[in-house]
Design an enzyme around this catalytic site. Structure first.
Site, PDB file in Angstrom:
ATOM      1  N   HIS A   1       0.882  -1.271   0.086  1.00 46.39           N
ATOM      2  CA  HIS A   1      -0.101   0.104  -0.090  1.00 46.39           C
ATOM      3  C   HIS A   1       0.758   1.391  -0.002  1.00 46.39           C
ATOM      4  CE1 HIS A   1      -3.905   1.903   0.418  1.00 46.39           C
ATOM      5  NE2 HIS A   1      -3.535   2.487   1.477  1.00 46.39           N
TER       6      HIS A   1
ATOM      7  N   HIS B   1     -10.366   2.720  -1.051  1.00 48.74           N
ATOM      8  CA  HIS B   1     -10.610   2.197   0.360  1.00 48.74           C
ATOM      9  C   HIS B   1     -11.290   0.765   0.556  1.00 48.74           C
ATOM     10  CE1 HIS B   1      -9.823   4.610   4.380  1.00 48.74           C
ATOM     11  NE2 HIS B   1      -8.993   4.329   3.938  1.00 48.74           N
TER      12      HIS B   1
ATOM     13  N   GLY C   1      -3.453  -0.167   9.256  1.00 45.78           N
ATOM     14  CA  GLY C   1      -4.471  -0.026   8.139  1.00 45.78           C
ATOM     15  C   GLY C   1      -3.849  -0.322   6.704  1.00 45.78           C
TER      16      GLY C   1
ATOM     17  N   SER D   1      -4.077  -0.977  -5.561  1.00 49.88           N
ATOM     18  CA  SER D   1      -4.520  -1.708  -4.478  1.00 49.88           C
ATOM     19  C   SER D   1      -4.657  -3.274  -4.873  1.00 49.88           C
ATOM     20  CB  SER D   1      -6.038  -1.256  -4.384  1.00 49.88           C
ATOM     21  OG  SER D   1      -6.828  -2.118  -3.465  1.00 49.88           O
TER      22      SER D   1
END
EC number: 6.3.5.3
Length: 742
Positions: free
Chosen positions: A54, A100, A225, A540
């Site tokens: 990420h 997200h 995260g 992603s």
């Protein structure tokens, strides 16, 4: 959690605790070699997030290098918070897209809301005022109760954040396919405006300058995260809800206004959003980009929870926070500005010349790491790539035209497919008129906003048909860029540049890495031919659920410039008597189509083909005709084919219809051949339009009777339907599915 509970350096190595953070054995050995010692718990945590896919793009860097990133209008390409493109008159447009996905699968409302908040901060960290938000969403089939829940909550999260902060949500797309059942995609794009002299960079320059923390206090939400976003979803993912951040749009609104005011102050040296990996990534990246170091005292970090460790503070992804570098001695000027907005602005450290990230906590040095090792020197992996077995089979499979008994009913059925159906249920929840610059609201090919004080406007869109990419990732990649450009052209704009969001499965699987490589080849070629450089974006990966990957979904965000608001065009027919044209030929191409999915329940065969040179010439000719004032409406032909495109064009506030004659059998109405447009033209412009757009074929005219009538060249009626009835089923499909308890 107290420091006493943290494992020792030796424990971390012996028990391989680093593996729980996503660090491999080889990576741990490399870290040990870089440091010449064992890392402590805080340090290995920092490495784990900075070396996650990420943050580091370690699996995708070789792919990203393929993209064209420069052009005569490009002021800032990849590498900063967002890309910047010149639009003349000392103005520039700033835009970027981000994902997200994983957070939205667990906590759909907060996952989507904080996705919007994060991308807005990326744009205003460049010095730009955000003027619009778009989103590109993917879900499983809308017949599943869980998918309905995810869909409703994601849309509510986007609306809740965007509406409160006062930035219009002007466009986007929603598609539904079983491949996204366990792993929805939530990609948010933000567009901003800036004057050239206000452009800021995320760099920590000037030894001795002050590092300031501004915005919300740090909590324990979002810890790891970035690592969570770099692994597959599974049944155990529910345990990682704490990795989902919680957003406060009202705090963000204050932070936005305060930061835009600070940007006008020459005391500001650098500014960056605390996004993925929070305080860690912002500090390490700002120092690395400037060739400097940063030293911070973590005792000074504003905290909303007690007893936070250095590890927790550095890895928290609490929202609405920024890191600033300020000229030493001018801190009070900045504090005074943030005070006005009732926000904290705290000096937490300073810039050094040793290229180290040094952190102290409770009087002890708890971290001492080289910033370049964190930000720039993550290992880069060239993963093995292998063509999937199905690809050759698909390539050699020509899908025959389906037999259609009743084209009327088929058109209605296609208009009710959730991917094609009206998204009014979605965008009615968004405030798309706030700030009153929106000229073309959601529901046409692209959102359009005027630029106050000028004749100019900006068109913006997101696009990707992942089914084509599943069949043939290279061809599908080309089509994604071409369709985005078609949407921009249909709005009367010249395409400027691209921001891309590469959503794929697990890159450690050779077949998935092959998809990524091939899609990037297609995107690169299309961007080169269409002169739309890639100025930034997001990767992603690991979008899999219990071992099953999503369709390859590289979402293309594109912005275009309308030189004169008189050129703004929409997809809807305007008045009876106008002539209807189709630009581009229709071939029997049904693989990957909405028709194939609906009639056969699966996707297979050779993807529709695209010739980028033909695409470019048609786009240029149509834009030329629009600028000359010959075109009343323009709509790109995409999902559902020509039949759906014409039906969407007649759905207006007036009770218009169309009488159209096309060649071939009924199935061709629903072929998804590329590089096609449906256009309406006033009769007095017929000759001039046909001379400008040589590929245009006159197929009929707009009528005043409220009936869509389509026949073949032999006069055989294929479609005869009330446009209000078509509109009723098209608009009612998604609300109807959401109400059903199936």
């Amino acid at each position: 959690m107290s420091l006493l509970l943290e494992p020792s350096k030796e424990q971390i190595k012996e028990e391989k605790l680093y593996q729980q953070m996503g660090v491999s054995d080889d990576e741990f050995a490399l870290i040990e070699s870089i440091l010449g010692r064992l890392p402590n718990y805080t340090e290995i945590g920092i490495f784990s997030v900075m070396w996650s896919e990420h943050c580091s793009y370690k699996n995708s860097k070789p792919i990203l290098r393929k993209f064209p990133t420069s052009g005569e209008r490009v002021l800032q390409g990849p590498g900063e918070g967002a890309g910047i493109v010149d639009i003349g008159d000392n103005q520039a447009v700033v835009f970027k897209i981000e994902s997200h996905n994983h957070p939205s699968a667990l906590e759909p409302y907060q996952g989507a809301a904080t996705g919007v908040g994060g991308i807005i901060r990326d744009v205003f960290s460049m010095g730009a005022r955000p003027i619009a938000v778009l989103n590109s969403l993917r879900f499983g089939e809308l017949t599943s109760p869980r998918v309905k829940y995810l869909f409703e909550e994601v849309v509510a999260g986007i609306a809740g954040y965007g509406n409160c902060i006062g930035i219009p949500t002007v466009g986007g797309e929603v598609q539904f396919d079983s491949s996204y059942e366990g792993n929805p995609l939530v990609n948010a794009m933000c567009v901003g405006l800036i004057n050239h002299e206000d452009i800021k960079k995320g760099q920590a320059k000037g030894v001795g300058n002050t590092v300031m923390y501004v915005g919300a206090k740090t909590g324990r939400d979002g810890i790891h995260g970035a690592t969570f976003a770099s692994e597959e979803m599974s049944d155990s993912s529910e345990e990682k809800r704490s990795a989902v951040q919680v957003g406060d749009p009202f705090m963000e609104k204050l932070l936005l206004e305060a930061c835009l005011e600070v940007i006008q102050c020459d005391a500001l040296v650098g500014i960056q959003d605390m996004g993925a990996a929070g305080l860690t990534s912002s500090s390490a990246e700002m120092a690395s980009k400037a060739g400097s170091g940063i030293e911070m005292n973590l005792d000074l970090i504003p905290q909303r929870e007690t007893g936070m460790t250095a590890y927790e503070m550095m890895l928290s992804e609490s929202q609405e926070r920024m890191l600033l570098v300020i000229e030493r001695g001018r801190e009070q000027e900045i504090i005074d500005i943030f005070d006005k907005y009732d926000l904290e602005a705290v000096s937490v450290g300073h810039v050094t010349d040793d290229k180290m990230l040094r952190l102290t906590h409770k009087g002890e040095v708890v971290c001492e790491l080289p910033v370049d090792a964190l930000a720039e020197e993550a290992p880069v992996y060239h993963k093995p790539s292998q063509e999937p077995a199905y690809y050759r089979e698909f390539l050699e499979t020509d899908v025959p035209a389906p037999q259609i008994e009743d084209a009327n009913e088929m058109l209605k059925a296609l208009l009710q497919q959730p991917t094609i159906a009206s998204k009014e249920w979605v965008y009615d929840q968004y405030d798309y008129m706030v700030r009153t610059n929106t000229v073309v609201a959601p529901g046409s090919d692209a959102g359009v906003l005027r630029i106050r004080g000028t004749k100019k406007a900006l068109a913006m869109t997101t696009d990707c048909n992942a089914r084509y990419l599943y069949l043939d990732p290279e061809v599908g990649g080309k089509i994604a860029v071409a369709e985005a450009a078609r949407n921009i052209i249909c709005s009367g704009a010249e395409p400027l540049a691209v921001t891309d969001n590469l959503n794929f499965g697990n890159p450690e699987k050779p077949e998935i890495f092959w998809q990524i490589e091939k899609a990037a080849d297609g995107i690169s070629e299309a961007c080169n031919v269409l002169s739309t450089p890639v100025i930034g974006g997001n990767v992603s990966l690991y979008n899999e659920s219990n071992g099953t990957a999503i369709y390859p979904t590289p979402v293309i965000g594109m912005v275009g410039l309308i030189e004169d608001t008189a050129h703004i065009t929409t997809q809807h027919f305007k008045q009876a008597g106008d002539l209807v044209y189709v630009i581009g030929e229709t071939k029997p191409e049904f693989a990957g189509s909405e028709l194939q999915k609906m009639t056969e329940g699966r996707i297979y065969g050779k993807a529709p083909q695209i010739d980028l040179d033909v695409e470019l010439s048609r786009q240029k000719a149509l834009l030329d005709a629009i600028k000359k004032g010959f075109v009343q409406s323009a709509h790109d032909v995409s999902e559902g084919g020509l039949g759906v495109a014409i039906a969407e064009s007649v759905m207006t506030t007036e009770n218009l219809g169309a009488n159209v004659t096309v060649e071939g059998e009924a199935a061709l109405l629903f072929s998804e051949s590329q590089s096609r447009f449906v256009v309406s033209v006033k009769k007095e412009h017929q000759a001039a339009f046909e001379a400008t757009v040589k590929d245009a074929v006159h197929i009929g005219e707009v009528t005043a009777d409220g009936i869509l009538a389509i026949q073949n060249q032999d006069g055989q009626q294929m479609i005869h339907a009330q446009t209000k009835e078509l509109e009723r089923v098209w608009k009612g499909a998604i609300p109807c599915l959401l109400k059903s308890k199936a």
